[in-house]
Design an enzyme around this catalytic site. Structure first.
Site, PDB file in Angstrom:
ATOM      1  N   PHE A 266      15.352  -6.522 -44.008  1.00 35.71           N
ATOM      2  CA  PHE A 266      16.652  -6.033 -43.537  1.00 35.71           C
ATOM      3  C   PHE A 266      16.943  -6.599 -42.153  1.00 35.71           C
ATOM      4  O   PHE A 266      16.086  -6.598 -41.275  1.00 35.71           O
ATOM      5  CB  PHE A 266      16.595  -4.502 -43.497  1.00 35.71           C
ATOM      6  CG  PHE A 266      17.793  -3.856 -42.863  1.00 35.71           C
ATOM      7  CD1 PHE A 266      19.060  -4.072 -43.371  1.00 35.71           C
ATOM      8  CD2 PHE A 266      17.639  -3.002 -41.766  1.00 35.71           C
ATOM      9  CE1 PHE A 266      20.166  -3.462 -42.794  1.00 35.71           C
ATOM     10  CE2 PHE A 266      18.733  -2.388 -41.190  1.00 35.71           C
ATOM     11  CZ  PHE A 266      20.001  -2.615 -41.699  1.00 35.71           C
TER      12      PHE A 266
ATOM     13  N   SER B   3       8.445  -6.666 -44.374  1.00 38.49           N
ATOM     14  CA  SER B   3       9.186  -5.419 -44.568  1.00 38.49           C
ATOM     15  C   SER B   3       9.813  -5.352 -45.962  1.00 38.49           C
ATOM     16  O   SER B   3       9.091  -5.386 -46.957  1.00 38.49           O
ATOM     17  CB  SER B   3      10.231  -5.274 -43.458  1.00 38.49           C
ATOM     18  OG  SER B   3      10.856  -4.031 -43.550  1.00 38.49           O
ATOM     19  N   LEU B   4      11.135  -5.317 -46.048  1.00 40.94           N
ATOM     20  CA  LEU B   4      11.803  -5.304 -47.348  1.00 40.94           C
ATOM     21  C   LEU B   4      11.448  -6.561 -48.139  1.00 40.94           C
ATOM     22  O   LEU B   4      11.343  -6.546 -49.366  1.00 40.94           O
ATOM     23  CB  LEU B   4      13.317  -5.204 -47.111  1.00 40.94           C
ATOM     24  CG  LEU B   4      14.227  -4.918 -48.294  1.00 40.94           C
ATOM     25  CD1 LEU B   4      13.747  -3.710 -49.071  1.00 40.94           C
ATOM     26  CD2 LEU B   4      15.656  -4.695 -47.796  1.00 40.94           C
TER      27      LEU B   4
ATOM     28  N   ASP C 132       3.796  -5.296 -43.155  1.00 38.61           N
ATOM     29  CA  ASP C 132       4.351  -3.944 -43.080  1.00 38.61           C
ATOM     30  C   ASP C 132       5.460  -3.730 -44.126  1.00 38.61           C
ATOM     31  O   ASP C 132       6.634  -3.540 -43.767  1.00 38.61           O
ATOM     32  CB  ASP C 132       4.847  -3.584 -41.676  1.00 38.61           C
ATOM     33  CG  ASP C 132       4.731  -2.085 -41.420  1.00 38.61           C
ATOM     34  OD1 ASP C 132       3.784  -1.479 -41.958  1.00 38.61           O
ATOM     35  OD2 ASP C 132       5.579  -1.516 -40.722  1.00 38.61           O
TER      36      ASP C 132
ATOM     37  N   HIS D   2       6.565  -1.806 -36.217  1.00 37.57           N
ATOM     38  CA  HIS D   2       6.885  -2.462 -37.496  1.00 37.57           C
ATOM     39  C   HIS D   2       6.664  -3.975 -37.398  1.00 37.57           C
ATOM     40  O   HIS D   2       6.106  -4.586 -38.304  1.00 37.57           O
ATOM     41  CB  HIS D   2       8.350  -2.147 -37.817  1.00 37.57           C
ATOM     42  CG  HIS D   2       8.766  -2.492 -39.212  1.00 37.57           C
ATOM     43  ND1 HIS D   2       7.974  -2.281 -40.324  1.00 37.57           N
ATOM     44  CD2 HIS D   2       9.923  -3.035 -39.688  1.00 37.57           C
ATOM     45  CE1 HIS D   2       8.634  -2.669 -41.415  1.00 37.57           C
ATOM     46  NE2 HIS D   2       9.817  -3.136 -41.045  1.00 37.57           N
TER      47      HIS D   2
END
Ligand SMILES: *[C@@H]1O[C@H](CO)[C@@H](O)[C@H](O)[C@H]1NC(C)=O
Ligand SMILES: *[C@@H]1O[C@H](CO)[C@@H](O)[C@H](O)[C@H]1NC(C)=O
Ligand SMILES: *[C@@H]1O[C@H](CO)[C@@H](O)[C@H](O)[C@H]1NC(C)=O
Ligand SMILES: *[C@@H]1O[C@H](CO)[C@@H](O)[C@H](O)[C@H]1NC(C)=O
Ligand SMILES: *[C@@H]1O[C@H](CO)[C@@H](O)[C@H](O)[C@H]1NC(C)=O
Ligand SMILES: *[C@@H]1O[C@H](CO)[C@@H](O)[C@H](O)[C@H]1NC(C)=O
Length: 456
Positions: A91, A166-167, A190, A260
């Protein structure tokens, strides 16, 4: 509460930064082909996916070569006899190029001769997080098509490694799923938590998505996922709060994303530096800190996993176990890697109160501390101490007995016992080395000893 607060601040920052952000789509001419940069989107125009695949090679690590649709892959610098790393970002609140992309591309090309393909899905990843999540399937299909073209060129599925941030980690999982779990490797940095913690394994990253799946967890209490999603899951410093990250909201944007983003910085550091980031299987971070997990015998048959590009993270076993949680500590800043040592104190006689002893390791240039707690009526307490130089370079250790002073009862003014230390992993055939005498520790006083361990 904290999550709500973070979200609010994120929205405010998004608006502020959007007002000040300018279009930054520059292209340069270099080494024969056009260099293409990531796109820049904004809130209002973030409604199309507009995926771009940018190829980076050893000979031009700073110049992205746009892989055009259809026959593009045949007509570019892609070398099908090399391995391929595909990077997928997550994101992008502000619709901008990820600041870490260049560092990651350079670190990969620095450590191995491979094709690096960075996926630019800035347009689909911006605006609101839930809409970015809605675009994930379409994006994964588009990446799968690219991979199918690579396979048609004769590239082997096992030579493909997807690194998802992430995403992007769940996008990688979906791509791997579309390829029947037969791609070589997926690394999740992450992996995102929101909307994925309770998703089915088909929807999120899971060990079935590639022959080897690993994840590095650094913000499991906020933007990251808290459940294990790979064969090996690194929970760095427990996987939640990272040393060196601001703990107060006054630090602004850095406070929001520092934990993150630490997974990316750790990974880049592991590729660039030779120091090892070795981790140990354990039931929990507390058990790890309390010295209950000291080796990698079970389930890794004596090989400890390490963060980086080593095949199967350096784990020498034919059939990998799944969702193994492994733990390591780090230092607050790059290169992050530390050595872990077990420190123990054995009381000469047990006490009817808790005993605390502060242990500090000194080298010529470093100082690292841990606190051993011995429960009441027990003879021994142990703890892990993380230090940035090898144990053999630690030339002095100080021990400080911290009496438990209660106003109605004074604690003893000294304790007597034995001190031991041992570097991890602890081989089953090696016992810890102890100072060969009983120490007397007066209260609140640093007592120093030389630590006689020679470098091998
Ligand atoms: C790609 O194709 C174009 C025209 O079809 C050609 O001019 C160009 O040299 C090719 N590039 C490479 C790297 O082969
Ligand atoms: C592709 O990589 C191989 C292995 O490094 C090398 O021998 C070969 O020359 C490369 N091909 C091209 C076209 O660069
Ligand atoms: C991405 O998701 C958003 C929100 O659902 C949607 O408006 C947009 O059309 C999607 N983009 C594509 C290319 O499907
Ligand atoms: C630490 O300092 C001593 C004395 O200056 C020196 O002999 C030794 O080599 C140093 N050790 C390391 C690891 O730098
Ligand atoms: C101790 O154990 C390690 C790992 O099992 C082994 O490699 C090493 O040879 C052993 N050393 C001795 C002295 O038995
Ligand atoms: C240290 O104390 C223990 C427990 O009283 C005793 O058994 C041991 O002999 C002592 N060791 C030395 C070196 O004095």
């Amino acid at each position: 509460m904290v999550e709500d607060l973070k979200r609010k601040v994120l929205i405010v920052l998004t608006v502020l930064l959007l007002l000040s952000s300018a279009q930054a789509g520059s292209t340069d001419r270099l080494s024969g082909h056009q260099c293409t940069d990531f796109q820049t989107a904004n809130f209002l125009r973030g409604s199309k996916l507009k995926v771009q695949f940018l190829l980076f090679t050893h000979s031009s690590p700073s110049c992205g070569e746009l892989i055009l649709a259809d026959d593009g892959i045949k007509n570019c610098s892609f070398n099908s006899s090399l391995e391929t790393k595909i990077i997928i970002h997550g994101f992008r609140a502000l619709g901008t190029k990820p600041s870490w992309i260049e560092g990651l591309v350079h670190a990969i090309l620095h450590s191995s001769q491979v094709n690096v393909i960075a996926v630019d899905w800035i347009y689909g990843s911006t605006a609101a997080y839930p809409s970015a999540v809605e675009n994930v399937t379409l994006l994964a299909l588009s990446i799968s098509q690219l991979i199918s073209k690579l396979l048609a060129l004769g590239v082997s599925g096992t030579s493909i490694h997807i690194i998802g941030v992430s995403l992007g980690a769940h996008v990688a999982g979906l791509v791997g799923h579309f390829h029947g779990g037969q791609l070589g490797r997926i690394t999740g940095l992450d992996p995102a938590g929101p909307k994925y913690t309770r998703a089915s394994p088909e929807e999120r990253l899971d060990p079935g998505d590639a022959l080897f799946v690993e994840a590095i967890h650094t913000d499991a209490d906020n933007f990251g996922i808290r459940i294990p999603v790979g064969h090996i899951d690194y929970f760095v410093n427990g996987g939640r709060d990272q040393p060196g990250c601001p703990r107060f909201i006054s630090a602004g944007y850095k406070y929001l994303i520092c934990d993150h983003m630490r997974a990316v910085h750790l990974y880049v550091s592991a590729l660039k530096h030779s120091c090892l980031m070795v981790a140990f299987p354990c039931a929990s971070h507390q058990d790890f800190l309390n010295g209950r997990c000291l080796d990698c015998v079970d389930p890794f048959l004596y090989s400890c996993p390490r963060i980086g590009l080593q095949e199967q993270a350096g784990v020498n076993m034919r059939k990998l176990p799944k969702e193994v949680k492994v733990y390591l500590m780090t230092s607050p800043s790059a290169p992050f890697c530390v050595h872990h040592s077990l420190v123990e104190f054995h009381l000469q006689k047990t006490r009817n109160t808790v005993t605390s002893i502060e242990i500090t390791f000194f080298s010529n240039s470093t100082k690292d501390t841990a606190k051993i707690t011995i429960p009441k009526h027990q003879e021994m307490g142990k703890r892990l101490l993380a230090h940035s130089v090898p144990l053999c370079q630690i030339n002095r250790v100080t021990l400080k007995y911290l009496p438990k002073s209660q106003f109605w009862r004074k604690d003893e003014s000294f304790i007597v016992g034995k001190f031991c230390a041992a570097p991890l992993p602890l081989a089953s055939n090696r016992t810890t080395s102890c100072l060969p005498w009983n120490l007397t520790l007066p209260s609140k006083t640093d007592i120093s000893y030389e630590l006689p361990t020679a470098c091998a």
